[in-house]
Write a protein that holds these residues in place. Structure first.
Motif, PDB file in Angstrom:
ATOM      1  N   UNK A 164     -36.865  20.027 -22.493  1.00 33.03           N
ATOM      2  CA  UNK A 164     -37.636  19.309 -21.479  1.00 33.03           C
ATOM      3  C   UNK A 164     -36.755  18.868 -20.316  1.00 33.03           C
ATOM      4  N   UNK A 165     -35.622  18.262 -20.623  1.00 31.93           N
ATOM      5  CA  UNK A 165     -34.764  17.749 -19.549  1.00 31.93           C
ATOM      6  C   UNK A 165     -34.165  18.880 -18.722  1.00 31.93           C
ATOM      7  N   UNK A 166     -33.798  19.987 -19.389  1.00 30.76           N
ATOM      8  CA  UNK A 166     -33.246  21.111 -18.651  1.00 30.76           C
ATOM      9  C   UNK A 166     -34.281  21.731 -17.722  1.00 30.76           C
ATOM     10  N   UNK A 167     -35.501  21.828 -18.187  1.00 32.05           N
ATOM     11  CA  UNK A 167     -36.546  22.408 -17.355  1.00 32.05           C
ATOM     12  C   UNK A 167     -36.926  21.475 -16.208  1.00 32.05           C
ATOM     13  N   UNK A 168     -36.900  20.168 -16.444  1.00 27.15           N
ATOM     14  CA  UNK A 168     -37.166  19.222 -15.365  1.00 27.15           C
ATOM     15  C   UNK A 168     -36.108  19.363 -14.277  1.00 27.15           C
ATOM     16  N   UNK A 169     -34.853  19.509 -14.692  1.00 24.78           N
ATOM     17  CA  UNK A 169     -33.781  19.731 -13.720  1.00 24.78           C
ATOM     18  C   UNK A 169     -34.031  20.991 -12.911  1.00 24.78           C
ATOM     19  N   UNK A 170     -34.422  22.063 -13.593  1.00 27.33           N
ATOM     20  CA  UNK A 170     -34.635  23.341 -12.916  1.00 27.33           C
ATOM     21  C   UNK A 170     -35.818  23.274 -11.964  1.00 27.33           C
ATOM     22  N   UNK A 182     -37.039  20.642 -10.588  1.00 26.35           N
ATOM     23  CA  UNK A 182     -36.745  19.690  -9.514  1.00 26.35           C
ATOM     24  C   UNK A 182     -36.113  20.402  -8.320  1.00 26.35           C
ATOM     25  N   UNK A 183     -35.311  21.413  -8.596  1.00 28.18           N
ATOM     26  CA  UNK A 183     -34.641  22.153  -7.524  1.00 28.18           C
ATOM     27  C   UNK A 183     -35.655  22.842  -6.621  1.00 28.18           C
ATOM     28  N   UNK A 184     -36.724  23.386  -7.225  1.00 27.13           N
ATOM     29  CA  UNK A 184     -37.733  24.106  -6.442  1.00 27.13           C
ATOM     30  C   UNK A 184     -38.948  23.232  -6.140  1.00 27.13           C
ATOM     31  N   UNK A 185     -38.893  21.960  -6.557  1.00 26.69           N
ATOM     32  CA  UNK A 185     -39.943  20.983  -6.249  1.00 26.69           C
ATOM     33  C   UNK A 185     -41.320  21.468  -6.707  1.00 26.69           C
ATOM     34  N   UNK A 186     -41.403  21.895  -7.964  1.00 21.54           N
ATOM     35  CA  UNK A 186     -42.642  22.420  -8.512  1.00 21.54           C
ATOM     36  C   UNK A 186     -43.377  21.315  -9.260  1.00 21.54           C
ATOM     37  N   UNK A 187     -44.636  21.037  -8.855  1.00 17.39           N
ATOM     38  CA  UNK A 187     -45.374  19.901  -9.411  1.00 17.39           C
ATOM     39  C   UNK A 187     -45.762  20.085 -10.872  1.00 17.39           C
ATOM     40  N   UNK A 188     -45.665  21.310 -11.389  1.00 21.56           N
ATOM     41  CA  UNK A 188     -45.930  21.528 -12.821  1.00 21.56           C
ATOM     42  C   UNK A 188     -45.013  20.680 -13.694  1.00 21.56           C
ATOM     43  N   UNK A 189     -43.888  20.270 -13.148  1.00 17.08           N
ATOM     44  CA  UNK A 189     -42.929  19.476 -13.921  1.00 17.08           C
ATOM     45  C   UNK A 189     -43.506  18.129 -14.340  1.00 17.08           C
ATOM     46  N   UNK A 190     -44.514  17.641 -13.637  1.00 15.31           N
ATOM     47  CA  UNK A 190     -45.069  16.328 -13.981  1.00 15.31           C
ATOM     48  C   UNK A 190     -45.686  16.335 -15.377  1.00 15.31           C
ATOM     49  N   UNK A 191     -46.350  17.434 -15.744  1.00 15.07           N
ATOM     50  CA  UNK A 191     -46.925  17.507 -17.094  1.00 15.07           C
ATOM     51  C   UNK A 191     -45.823  17.523 -18.152  1.00 15.07           C
ATOM     52  N   UNK A 192     -44.710  18.160 -17.821  1.00 17.63           N
ATOM     53  CA  UNK A 192     -43.571  18.174 -18.740  1.00 17.63           C
ATOM     54  C   UNK A 192     -43.010  16.764 -18.919  1.00 17.63           C
ATOM     55  N   UNK A 193     -42.898  16.022 -17.819  1.00 11.75           N
ATOM     56  CA  UNK A 193     -42.451  14.636 -17.910  1.00 11.75           C
ATOM     57  C   UNK A 193     -43.423  13.799 -18.741  1.00 11.75           C
ATOM     58  N   UNK A 203     -43.783  25.630 -23.894  1.00 13.35           N
ATOM     59  CA  UNK A 203     -44.387  26.558 -22.932  1.00 13.35           C
ATOM     60  C   UNK A 203     -43.578  26.661 -21.642  1.00 13.35           C
ATOM     61  N   UNK A 204     -42.738  25.666 -21.361  1.00 15.79           N
ATOM     62  CA  UNK A 204     -41.913  25.689 -20.152  1.00 15.79           C
ATOM     63  C   UNK A 204     -40.591  26.429 -20.344  1.00 15.79           C
ATOM     64  N   UNK A 205     -40.246  26.726 -21.592  1.00 13.64           N
ATOM     65  CA  UNK A 205     -38.929  27.293 -21.872  1.00 13.64           C
ATOM     66  C   UNK A 205     -38.784  28.679 -21.251  1.00 13.64           C
ATOM     67  N   UNK A 206     -37.629  28.929 -20.670  1.00 14.41           N
ATOM     68  CA  UNK A 206     -37.262  30.269 -20.212  1.00 14.41           C
ATOM     69  C   UNK A 206     -35.855  30.561 -20.705  1.00 14.41           C
ATOM     70  N   UNK A 207     -35.544  31.818 -21.054  1.00 14.45           N
ATOM     71  CA  UNK A 207     -34.217  32.128 -21.615  1.00 14.45           C
ATOM     72  C   UNK A 207     -33.119  31.931 -20.583  1.00 14.45           C
TER      73      UNK A 207
END
Length: 471
Positions: free
Chosen positions: A396-402, A404-415, A452-456
């Motif tokens: 979760x934290x790694x994906x939020x960091x990623x 955040x760089x592209x300012x994608x609002x989908x991250x809010x559900x992850x938070x 669902x947010x995980x990417x390799x």
């Protein structure tokens, strides 16, 4: 040290190479992909799975455990159907994440505990029940990779929780009888209504609404139109009021922990956008406002004040005293089977606990999910559970960091998912409503959202790269 952490969290685990050599993956995935390509029904598989998941979360607050079990069984069958017919050659084919691996290892620990249980028959039955939640996680992790499907499921849950909360607030105004001894009859709060809506228990309702409050708050930022944002604000106010009116102290503490986690994540998200002069004072101001509101609530609402301060009176409060006596017995149970426990499930607990209980203090659980895990699966199970938490929090934290760089609002559900998990775990320190289906299904939904947010990891990224954010 960074390399050790990557190995421990399975970040550098060669997932693609593992799946290409896995016999289990080879014999279960993709054998009927030609059927999927020729079937209109299976081409809409992910959308149909979203409908099934949505029905589960629509009915869970109103349904019996048996009906939820049937719905979980349908999730299991449908997940199996789309898995065997999956086209693995597609770029967006379903992927296995590190969280899948840890979840299965945790299940294997539970299965081992059941096999070695002194009440083997009861434990195996409860293991079968627990096993139904695993395919729900698999299905959510697969389907919710689509932002559209993710929004559908979360929106369905938020509307359902809104109706549950409205009925709970109605109970406060018209009054409702207690269905169990929730309040000490000698307490000044004995006449106070504790709402429980359709869930039948105020502590259970509070645990359910932690997710509703946090996801409502997140929806204010994730939803795009002002009409949607207004609806999210209404949901936030209504679900928060209903949670307060449960007078569940564990629920209150869990909500505060979840809100603190969410505020921290939101501050991190917007930190770079805030003028430097405000970066130091903004979090202090936010915490200050929340603290002032909490103090005003304690000062002017007497039932809330009395209920809150009863946390600190120790055994003088009947609920506190009951838990202390249960925990005394639970510690004895743990000391006799510390490694692998007595076996998963409440049936095993009900058979073993009477041998240790303090006279007059019968209990159906350990009144702490962490103690319950140790009782059921020993310290091996607790280690597996902590590993699951660490891997999920790391993803979760790694994906939020990623994001955040592209300012994608989908991250809010992850938070929101991460903060909800923290709230549930905090509530679980002093209660075990986490094991009830209406809440446990939400727990696996949060894990599914994170997975669902995980990417390799990128192929050209070295193991000792300090920029861990490139997930």
């Amino acid at each position: 040290m960074n390399l050790v952490w990557q190995i421990f969290t399975l970040r550098s685990f060669p997932m693609k190479a593992y799946l290409s050599t896995s016999l289990l993956h080879h014999i279960t995935v993709g054998h009927f992909k030609s059927w999927q390509q020729g079937s209109i029904f299976m081409q809409w598989g992910d959308f149909l799975a979203t409908i099934i998941i949505s029905i589960l979360y629509i009915l869970s607050p109103y349904s019996s455990t048996a009906l939820i079990g049937w719905l979980l069984g349908i999730c299991f069958l449908f997940w199996g159907l789309i898995t065997v017919s999956d086209d693995t050659s597609k770029q967006n084919a379903a992927s296995i994440t590190p969280l899948h691996i840890v979840v299965m290892l945790y299940w294997l620990i539970a299965a081992t505990s059941a096999a070695l249980s002194p009440t083997k028959q009861d434990s195996i039955k409860d293991l079968a029940t627990f096993s139904l939640y695993i395919p729900l996680f698999f299905l959510c992790a697969r389907v919710l990779r689509s932002s559209l499907m993710r929004n559908i499921v979360i929106t369905v849950f938020l509307h359902t929780s809104l109706f549950v909360s409205i009925y709970g607030i109605r109970q406060w105004f018209i009054g409702t009888p207690a269905l169990a001894t929730w309040v000490d009859p000698e307490s000044s709060l004995s006449k106070t209504t504790r709402v429980y809506s359709y869930l039948g228990n105020p502590n259970l309702l509070a645990g359910y609404l932690i997710a509703a409050v946090i996801l409502s708050a997140v929806a204010i930022f994730a939803w795009q139109t002002w009409l949607q944002k207004t609806l999210a604000m209404i949901m936030l106010v209504v679900t928060s009021i209903c949670l307060i009116l449960t007078f569940s102290r564990g629920g209150w503490i869990g909500l505060l922990a979840a809100l603190f986690a969410l505020i921290t994540l939101l501050y991190y998200w917007w930190n770079l956008k805030v003028p430097p002069a405000l970066r130091t004072y903004l979090p202090v101001a936010i915490v200050g406002v929340v603290t002032i509101l909490f103090i005003l609530l304690l000062a002017f609402v007497e039932p809330v004040r009395e209920r809150f301060f009863s946390i600190f009176v120790g055994r003088k409060d009947s609920s506190n005293n009951f838990r202390h006596n249960v925990w005394d017995a639970v510690f004895k149970m743990i000391s006799n089977r510390p490694v692998i426990g007595i076996g998963p499930g409440h049936n095993s607990f009900n058979k073993i606990y009477p041998l240790y209980q303090v006279p007059g203090y019968t209990a159906l659980s350990a009144y702490s999910i962490f103690l319950e895990i140790i009782v059921e699966t020993g310290f091996v199970g607790l280690a597996g559970f902590f590993w699951l938490l660490i891997v999920s929090f790391n993803i979760a934290t790694q994906q939020i960091q990623s994001l955040r760089v592209i300012d994608k609002t989908d991250a809010f559900w992850l938070m929101g998912a991460l903060a909800t998990m923290i709230g549930m775990l905090t509530h679980g320190l002093v209660d075990t409503v986490w094991y009830r289906p209406s809440i446990h299904t939400l727990w696996w939904l949060m894990l599914g959202i994170i997975a669902s947010y995980w990417t390799p990891i990128r192929q050209n990224q070295t193991e000792d790269n300090s920029k861990i954010s490139n997930y």
